[in-house]
Design an enzyme around this catalytic site. Sequence first.
Site, mmCIF file in Angstrom:
data_model
loop_
_atom_site.group_PDB
_atom_site.id
_atom_site.type_symbol
_atom_site.label_atom_id
_atom_site.label_comp_id
_atom_site.label_asym_id
_atom_site.label_seq_id
_atom_site.Cartn_x
_atom_site.Cartn_y
_atom_site.Cartn_z
ATOM 1 N N TYR A 183 -19.426 37.964 35.978
ATOM 2 C CA TYR A 183 -18.126 37.983 36.612
ATOM 3 C C TYR A 183 -17.184 38.198 35.975
ATOM 4 O O TYR A 183 -16.303 37.614 35.441
ATOM 5 C CB TYR A 183 -18.099 36.487 37.315
ATOM 6 C CG TYR A 183 -19.233 35.831 37.978
ATOM 7 C CD1 TYR A 183 -19.500 35.952 39.316
ATOM 8 C CD2 TYR A 183 -20.105 35.046 37.026
ATOM 9 C CE1 TYR A 183 -20.683 35.370 39.897
ATOM 10 C CE2 TYR A 183 -21.215 34.503 37.790
ATOM 11 C CZ TYR A 183 -21.618 34.677 39.041
ATOM 12 O OH TYR A 183 -22.512 33.947 39.772
ATOM 13 N N GLU A 210 -20.004 42.509 37.448
ATOM 14 C CA GLU A 210 -18.819 42.170 38.191
ATOM 15 C C GLU A 210 -18.988 42.668 39.657
ATOM 16 O O GLU A 210 -19.364 44.016 39.876
ATOM 17 C CB GLU A 210 -17.418 42.804 37.700
ATOM 18 C CG GLU A 210 -16.444 42.823 38.559
ATOM 19 C CD GLU A 210 -16.251 41.164 39.088
ATOM 20 O OE1 GLU A 210 -15.854 41.317 40.223
ATOM 21 O OE2 GLU A 210 -16.106 40.421 38.403
ATOM 22 N N CYS A 249 -12.889 27.130 37.451
ATOM 23 C CA CYS A 249 -11.510 26.719 38.179
ATOM 24 C C CYS A 249 -11.584 25.637 39.210
ATOM 25 O O CYS A 249 -10.655 25.215 39.797
ATOM 26 C CB CYS A 249 -10.812 28.073 38.686
ATOM 27 S SG CYS A 249 -11.609 28.554 40.087
#
Length: 489
Positions: free
Chosen positions: A344, A365, A446
């Site tokens: 990622y 990615e 996150c």
Amino acid sequence: MSPHRRSAPPRPPAPVPATPEYVTLAVGAPAHGGHCIARPVDDPSGRIVFVRHALPGEQVRAVMTEKNAKIWRADAVEILSASPDRVRPVWAEAGPGGVGGGELSHVALPAQRTWKRWVLADCLRRIGGAPVVEAVSALPGAEGGAVPVEPMPGEAAAEADPDPRVRARAGTGTRTRISLAVTESGEAGMHGFRSGTVLPVHELPLAVGAIQDLGLTERALWRKHFRPGMRVDAVAPSAGEPLVLLEDGGRSSRALTVLTATGRATGRRRVAEVVDAAGLGLGELHYSVHATGFWQAHREAPTVLVDRVVRGALAEEPTASGTRPGDGPLDAARMAGARVLELYSGAGLFTLPLVALTGAVRSLEGSGRAVADARRTLHEYAGAELTAGRVTPAAVAQLGRFGTGGPSGGDGADVVVLDPPRQGAGRGIIQAVAALNPRRVVMVACDPAALARDLGAFLGSGYRLAAMSALDMFPHTHHFETIAVLQRD
């Protein structure tokens, strides 16, 4: 943070009672998502209501905004008994009935970080379970089952400033990217919370000064370009003038118009970003990013994340604290030949310093545009192998085999860095990473719920949690970023 997080379609409007329904609530602990858990004052054991714009310990009068068999939601519209942590909201338009994106602006910044630490501890306990709580609690500075949520350097300095006006503005003026939508009447606006309705906005206090100075919400210069339903993005790179991006049309065929800060059409489609990596011994790092591409929104986030993630991945002793006073640059000679797999990888924020220090990075990615950006930035580094494609267990197994000769002695990656989208990496990816037997893994998260799940999977795969830090990269919202460093001894 992966480009997959850049934007999401607005949710359909939440079911709202036909006539306003009010309830008086006793407010309890914060819950993941920017709410607090509350119950009716006259029925302490009654139905849980998830209330926004409140604080733990308060009593509020709230209006119900959603009621279904699974969940009840409400907005606090009158504060009957206020918390000492309540302040005047820095963005009133994100208050009750307003737009999303500033749901904690009524909370003092130190209390916001306490709020987020409570949420982190709750997710680690409920979702990660006892092994995760024990691993986190054993870390230095961890209390109550979670590490502290740290302010970004600029916010810490503002909060310590002797001028009360500076302190009052702490946490504002931090966003280098903002997204707007155009209302039916042609005004700049944003979506209401959990709603497809676009509400007009008249100020953008969380945006950096270069974006506020554009006057997107008030100047006729921009109104003549706006069309109902249009998406408007403002980008203020660290190097160069800001751009305004107008996207019109359906989702499958949006037409892009790029304007300068003076409202003139331009063929410019790229921005330059500069990251200070002096703490790692690399000086300034230069990136080329498409104007519509993903880049960390907080003005200090790229520098802080590069320092912490790269030092966490390559320092002799595992750390999530970044460069500390007295630390020297990383020992390039010791790291030469270390084989790094990055998952990622976005536009190459971490790839550039990692390959500059080790000479060998393979990245994967899912966004082709982000990989194209990374290739522009990294074209001089022969040791950077950049792959566009979905991150799957099979892809991890294939890319993570470098052949014998690395410091670990095996054929797998020595270090794995992963920065998955909000839903996390998942058990399959983590098992594929563990099968490579890297000595160290650095994970950026996150979402605390996804972090808890992924930590549990890593601990179950033979890794120990060596370090963790949490960063308040999104002040005045419920979001924050966490870095976890895992080690296999």
